[in-house]
Design a protein around this motif. Structure first.
Motif, PDB file in Angstrom:
ATOM      1  N   UNK A  31       0.816  -1.225   0.000  1.00 49.26           N
ATOM      2  CA  UNK A  31       0.000   0.000   0.000  1.00 49.26           C
ATOM      3  C   UNK A  31       0.848   1.273   0.000  1.00 49.26           C
ATOM      4  N   UNK A  32       0.329   2.307  -0.634  1.00 47.83           N
ATOM      5  CA  UNK A  32       1.008   3.603  -0.695  1.00 47.83           C
ATOM      6  C   UNK A  32       1.025   4.267   0.670  1.00 47.83           C
ATOM      7  N   UNK A  33       2.097   4.997   0.920  1.00 47.59           N
ATOM      8  CA  UNK A  33       2.212   5.798   2.137  1.00 47.59           C
ATOM      9  C   UNK A  33       1.971   7.273   1.861  1.00 47.59           C
ATOM     10  N   UNK A  34       2.016   7.634   0.574  1.00 47.25           N
ATOM     11  CA  UNK A  34       1.795   9.028   0.177  1.00 47.25           C
ATOM     12  C   UNK A  34       1.220   9.034  -1.237  1.00 47.25           C
ATOM     13  N   UNK A  35       1.020  10.237  -1.784  1.00 51.70           N
ATOM     14  CA  UNK A  35       0.553  10.350  -3.160  1.00 51.70           C
ATOM     15  C   UNK A  35       1.497   9.588  -4.088  1.00 51.70           C
ATOM     16  N   UNK A  36       1.016   9.223  -5.234  1.00 50.75           N
ATOM     17  CA  UNK A  36       1.817   8.429  -6.158  1.00 50.75           C
ATOM     18  C   UNK A  36       3.148   9.130  -6.486  1.00 50.75           C
ATOM     19  N   UNK A  37       3.135  10.422  -6.736  1.00 47.44           N
ATOM     20  CA  UNK A  37       4.379  11.163  -7.015  1.00 47.44           C
ATOM     21  C   UNK A  37       4.179  12.611  -6.623  1.00 47.44           C
ATOM     22  N   UNK A  38       5.046  13.096  -5.736  1.00 50.03           N
ATOM     23  CA  UNK A  38       5.016  14.491  -5.322  1.00 50.03           C
ATOM     24  C   UNK A  38       6.279  15.155  -5.855  1.00 50.03           C
ATOM     25  N   UNK A  39       6.184  15.947  -6.917  1.00 52.04           N
ATOM     26  CA  UNK A  39       7.381  16.571  -7.482  1.00 52.04           C
ATOM     27  C   UNK A  39       8.021  17.550  -6.497  1.00 52.04           C
ATOM     28  N   UNK A  40       9.333  17.514  -6.420  1.00 52.45           N
ATOM     29  CA  UNK A  40      10.133  18.504  -5.693  1.00 52.45           C
ATOM     30  C   UNK A  40      11.187  18.984  -6.692  1.00 52.45           C
ATOM     31  N   UNK A  41      10.906  20.086  -7.344  1.00 57.18           N
ATOM     32  CA  UNK A  41      11.757  20.608  -8.412  1.00 57.18           C
ATOM     33  C   UNK A  41      12.059  22.074  -8.121  1.00 57.18           C
ATOM     34  N   UNK A  42      13.354  22.380  -7.980  1.00 52.97           N
ATOM     35  CA  UNK A  42      13.756  23.726  -7.572  1.00 52.97           C
ATOM     36  C   UNK A  42      14.920  24.216  -8.415  1.00 52.97           C
ATOM     37  N   UNK A  43      15.003  25.533  -8.524  1.00 52.76           N
ATOM     38  CA  UNK A  43      16.088  26.188  -9.242  1.00 52.76           C
ATOM     39  C   UNK A  43      16.738  27.198  -8.284  1.00 52.76           C
ATOM     40  N   UNK A  44      18.042  27.404  -8.444  1.00 51.18           N
ATOM     41  CA  UNK A  44      18.783  28.418  -7.687  1.00 51.18           C
ATOM     42  C   UNK A  44      19.173  29.508  -8.676  1.00 51.18           C
ATOM     43  N   UNK A  45      18.914  30.756  -8.302  1.00 52.84           N
ATOM     44  CA  UNK A  45      19.278  31.894  -9.145  1.00 52.84           C
ATOM     45  C   UNK A  45      20.255  32.782  -8.398  1.00 52.84           C
ATOM     46  N   UNK A  46      21.138  33.429  -9.132  1.00 50.79           N
ATOM     47  CA  UNK A  46      22.044  34.386  -8.504  1.00 50.79           C
ATOM     48  C   UNK A  46      21.332  35.728  -8.331  1.00 50.79           C
ATOM     49  N   UNK A  47      22.040  36.722  -7.800  1.00 47.98           N
ATOM     50  CA  UNK A  47      21.407  38.024  -7.519  1.00 47.98           C
ATOM     51  C   UNK A  47      20.884  38.717  -8.768  1.00 47.98           C
ATOM     52  N   UNK A  48      21.371  38.304  -9.949  1.00 50.26           N
ATOM     53  CA  UNK A  48      20.909  38.882 -11.213  1.00 50.26           C
ATOM     54  C   UNK A  48      19.757  38.095 -11.833  1.00 50.26           C
ATOM     55  N   UNK A  49      19.286  37.074 -11.114  1.00 48.92           N
ATOM     56  CA  UNK A  49      18.171  36.283 -11.609  1.00 48.92           C
ATOM     57  C   UNK A  49      18.560  35.212 -12.614  1.00 48.92           C
ATOM     58  N   UNK A  50      19.860  34.945 -12.743  1.00 49.09           N
ATOM     59  CA  UNK A  50      20.347  33.920 -13.677  1.00 49.09           C
ATOM     60  C   UNK A  50      20.320  32.558 -12.974  1.00 49.09           C
ATOM     61  N   UNK A  51      19.767  31.566 -13.653  1.00 49.51           N
ATOM     62  CA  UNK A  51      19.717  30.212 -13.092  1.00 49.51           C
ATOM     63  C   UNK A  51      21.119  29.632 -13.044  1.00 49.51           C
ATOM     64  N   UNK A  52      21.541  29.230 -11.849  1.00 47.40           N
ATOM     65  CA  UNK A  52      22.893  28.690 -11.682  1.00 47.40           C
ATOM     66  C   UNK A  52      22.896  27.247 -11.187  1.00 47.40           C
ATOM     67  N   UNK A  53      21.739  26.744 -10.791  1.00 41.73           N
ATOM     68  CA  UNK A  53      21.656  25.356 -10.323  1.00 41.73           C
ATOM     69  C   UNK A  53      20.200  24.934 -10.303  1.00 41.73           C
ATOM     70  N   UNK A  54      20.004  23.626 -10.263  1.00 44.32           N
ATOM     71  CA  UNK A  54      18.646  23.112 -10.166  1.00 44.32           C
ATOM     72  C   UNK A  54      18.648  21.669  -9.719  1.00 44.32           C
ATOM     73  N   UNK A  55      17.532  21.265  -9.139  1.00 40.50           N
ATOM     74  CA  UNK A  55      17.377  19.889  -8.674  1.00 40.50           C
ATOM     75  C   UNK A  55      15.985  19.406  -9.046  1.00 40.50           C
ATOM     76  N   UNK A  56      15.934  18.290  -9.760  1.00 43.74           N
ATOM     77  CA  UNK A  56      14.671  17.669 -10.160  1.00 43.74           C
ATOM     78  C   UNK A  56      14.528  16.366  -9.385  1.00 43.74           C
TER      79      UNK A  56
END
Length: 143
Positions: A31-56
């Motif tokens: 049996x499931x313990x949580x929803x089938x899939x809960x996305x955790x997707x984030x991006x890191x931006x520098x002070x100028x708003x440029x994407x410098x990292x991300x995690x999917x």
């Protein structure tokens, strides 16, 4: 009978049928313990708003955090950016009930990074790609 079968590329509807089918089978067994899939997707931006990292990543239905991709832009590596986003996602995953994290990487990517962040190697494929290793890691999140 096998000679009558046809193999063809998947449509979106085919993908849904396959995912629904394996989910139905898995959830019938455990049996499931949580929803089938809960996305955790984030991006890191520098002070100028440029994407410098991300995690999917996402939390599966047995409360496991599955990290699919962690990327840090050249020039920002080895400065704590990767660790910061990794710890951030682990914290959110724990708050949502995740008890373990799992991922894979290659020896030329981030093997040492994950070991520094308390991930334990649990298996590997040697000589894939040629001359390298694909390493599988896990980490208990509730310790």
């Amino acid at each position: 009978m096998l000679s009558e079968l046809i193999i063809e590329p998947c449509s979106k509807e085919n993908v849904k049928k396959i995912v629904d089918g394996i989910n139905e089978y898995n959830l019938h067994k455990v049996p499931a313990l949580s929803d089938v899939w809960t996305p955790l997707e984030y991006v890191v931006k520098n002070k100028n708003g440029i994407e410098i990292a991300g995690l999917l990543s996402g939390i599966n239905y047995w409360n496991g955090l599955e990290i699919k991709i962690l990327w840090v832009k050249e020039g920002y590596r080895k400065k704590g950016v990767g660790t910061r986003i990794l710890k951030y996602v682990e914290k959110i995953a724990k708050e949502k009930g995740a008890t373990i994290s799992m991922l894979d990487t290659f020896d030329f990517q981030a093997e040492g990074f994950y070991m520094k962040n308390d991930y334990l190697p649990i298996g590997e494929i040697k000589n894939f790609p040629s001359g390298h290793r694909r390493i599988f890691f896990s980490k208990k999140l509730n310790e």
